[in-house]
Design a protein around this motif. Structure first.
Motif, PDB file in Angstrom:
ATOM      1  N   CYS A  85      61.729  57.662  60.858  1.00  0.00           N
ATOM      2  CA  CYS A  85      62.176  57.479  59.470  1.00  0.00           C
ATOM      3  C   CYS A  85      63.560  56.840  59.447  1.00  0.00           C
ATOM      4  O   CYS A  85      64.506  57.377  60.016  1.00  0.00           O
ATOM      5  N   CYS A 106      63.970  59.058  50.276  1.00  0.00           N
ATOM      6  CA  CYS A 106      62.812  58.289  50.753  1.00  0.00           C
ATOM      7  C   CYS A 106      62.721  56.943  50.043  1.00  0.00           C
ATOM      8  O   CYS A 106      62.832  56.864  48.826  1.00  0.00           O
ATOM      9  N   CYS A 109      58.626  53.554  52.567  1.00  0.00           N
ATOM     10  CA  CYS A 109      58.272  52.467  53.479  1.00  0.00           C
ATOM     11  C   CYS A 109      56.970  52.743  54.231  1.00  0.00           C
ATOM     12  O   CYS A 109      56.461  51.869  54.921  1.00  0.00           O
ATOM     13  N   CYS A 112      56.545  56.562  58.321  1.00  0.00           N
ATOM     14  CA  CYS A 112      56.276  57.886  58.869  1.00  0.00           C
ATOM     15  C   CYS A 112      54.782  58.206  58.837  1.00  0.00           C
ATOM     16  O   CYS A 112      54.279  58.897  59.714  1.00  0.00           O
TER      17      CYS A 112
END
Ligand code: SF4
Ligand code: SF4
Lengths: 233, 309
Positions: A85, A106, A109, A112
């Motif tokens: 991350c 967050c 993207c 993760c």
């Protein structure tokens, strides 16, 4: 160090999805909420869930068994989803071993989710942040609740008690004992993620091994099974 | 995996930009064994085009994010995350490319040397870092190989040198034969490495099986329900849903467009007229190549999402 986890007994789960709905209910209205749904009554319904119950058929007909298989974030002890991350939104909490996501950090993207082999992270299509099971972090840490209520919603909801909750690093905890006494195992051990959640194996699972069931049948023929076409006179 | 076009454009555009910068650097430092360029035009124009490609790639990457306005946060975890490292090195490299162009434009000789060298180092680092984003996910077995690093580097260099040849055609015709030869050699080297990875991946055996996924040792395990009847993030992000034939034709298509046709164009006569077309074909091929790179990767999570009902 504490490592909170779930232990799921595959002998007992009847696939009723009570844990799924109570998880959704609690977490869509709790600090992790909302868990958005897309098109819930339409043709292609889709939604964000922390927990899914899947069903597998194991064995060769007629020696098959139905296995109901609940799956949520396993709170791995060596979580591959965390170091990848870029923002630090995904982290492993040292105090209790929970793998959590800070929704304010967050960036959505998805990286993760690529790095979790178990497919338990889901991007919330409405809020555009990654979500997954928190073991109901806002219940288990809520000191205003009575002790027996300070458990994940799914554990409280399960009508058959298939879900146990506790600290797997405490050898005397209910989960450690269950793992020890019943041969509790981890999913996909080949990736060395050391999942904290464990599963208790079907005790009868070996009986559906073809080899064995053939032997069983030889000794104790199934009288209900037609043995072939009726012999002609 | 379901190929994301934002990432396809990011990696192919910055790859070409990086390769182009390396070509300029190689010319200016005399490594190609040619006489230096007659003027600054090739460098200035080249840096400008490289920067444009890098910016376009960066813009494409923003379309991948759910919260692009928070993208700055991605610099935080450079100690552990290759993605974070990429987010740091890409803008750094862009700044150096811009400075390199400015130095050439204003005729600062020492500035050219310093920015050229710094740019080349950042450029190689960026190839490595970009590829490591894929290499480091060990259970995506198609990606987790050093060949991924070699491929990202060689494919970027091949397209960049082809583009440099096209730019030199109008600005520095004397450099065209040498640049074309390098572009051809890099294209052939990239072909060898990419074919090696295709062969490797065709022989891969997935380490995860239905048995290890649910922990039951029976040879026959069939999913009857994945827990929902519609779709979910897990069914959208990790399945491309395209037929085998389509995926196979993308493979043959990119082999033709990235390697065969550009190599043929670069090795023939009259290269100065064909180089721009060769780059265009090669770049379109690279989009297909990157699509295939994603589509070919089988994520172990897919074992859990085989059947609705
Ligand atoms: S199960 Fe997946 S999301 Fe949960 S800690 Fe492990 S790798 Fe991370
Ligand atoms: S989606 Fe969010 S939690 Fe996941 S890697 Fe990206 S920033 Fe981190």
């Amino acid at each position: 160090m504490t490592q909170l986890a779930l232990v799921i007994d595959l002998n007992v789960c009847v696939g009723c999805h009570a844990c799924v709905t109570s998880c959704k209910e609690w977490n869509t209205s709790g600090v992790a909420g909302s868990l958005s749904d897309e098109n819930p009554y339409g043709k292609d319904p889709s939604g964000t869930f922390f927990n899914r119950v899947q069903t597998f058929e194991v064995g060769e007909f007629p020696n098959t068994q139905t296995v109901h298989f609940p799956k949520s974030c396993l709170h791995c002890e060596d979580p591959p989803c965390v170091p990848v991350c870029p923002t630090g939104a995904s982290y492993k909490r040292q105090t209790d071993g929970l793998v959590l996501i800070d929704y304010d950090k967050c960036i959505g993207c998805n990286y993760c989710s690529w790095a979790c082999p178990y497919g338990v992270r889901e991007l919330d299509e409405n809020q555009k942040v990654m979500k997954k099971c928190t073991l109901c972090v806002d219940r288990i840490n809520d000191t205003s609740l009575a002790d027996e209520q300070r458990k994940p919603a799914c554990v409280l909801a399960c009508p058959t008690n298939a879900r146990l909750y506790g600290d797997i690093h405490d050898p005397e905890s209910i989960v450690s004992k269950a793992i020890r006494e019943n041969g509790g195992y981890q999913l996909m051990p080949e990736w060395e993620t050391k999942p904290a959640n464990h599963y208790l194996p079907r005790r009868s699972a070996s009986a559906i091994d073809n080899e064995l069931s053939r032997k069983v049948e030889q000794q104790r023929p199934n009288t209900l099974k037609p043995t072939g076409a009726p012999s002609k006179p | 995996m379901n190929p994301a076009f934002s990432v396809i454009f990011l990696t192919t555009l910055i790859g070409a930009g990086q390769g182009l910068f390396l070509a300029l650097f190689a010319v200016e430092s005399g490594w190609l064994g040619t006489a230096p360029a007659t003027g600054a035009a090739l460098y200035v124009r080249g840096d400008f085009v490289a920067l444009a490609l890098l910016i376009a790639g960066l813009i494409a990457s923003f379309f991948h994010l759910g919260h692009p306005e928070r993208a700055w946060r991605a610099v935080a975890m450079w100690r552990t995350s290759w993605l974070s490292r990429e987010v740091i090195v890409l803008p750094l490299f862009m700044a150096v490319v811009a400075l390199h162009g400015v130095c050439h434009f204003s005729g600062g000789t020492s500035g050219v040397v310093v920015t050229g060298l710094a740019g080349a180092i950042l450029c190689l680092a960026l190839f490595y870092i970009t590829a490591m984003n894929y290499v480091c996910i060990k259970f995506l077995q198609e990606w987790a190989t050093p060949l991924t690093i070699v491929n990202y580097t060689l494919l970027g260099c091949a397209s960049g040198f082809t583009l440099a040849t096209a730019l030199a055609a109008s600005l520095e015709p004397a450099l065209v034969p040498t640049l074309a030869r390098w572009a051809l050699n890099l294209t052939l080297a990239a072909a060898a490495a990419r074919i090696a990875s295709l062969i490797r991946n065709a022989r891969l055996r997935p380490k995860s099986t239905m048995q290890s996924a649910i922990g039951i040792q029976n040879p026959r395990i069939v999913q009857k329900a994945q827990g929902f009847m519609g779709s979910s993030f897990n069914t959208r992000e990790f399945f491309h849903g395209k037929s085998r034939q389509l995926v196979q034709s993308v493979k043959w298509g990119f082999l033709l467009l990235v390697f065969v046709i550009p190599a043929w164009l670069l090795s023939g006569s009259n290269v100065e007229n064909k180089a721009a077309f060769a780059f265009l074909i090669q770049y379109i091929g690279l989009i297909a190549e990157r699509w295939y790179f994603f589509a070919q990767a089988r994520h172990p999570q897919n074992l859990y999402y085989q059947a609705a009902s």
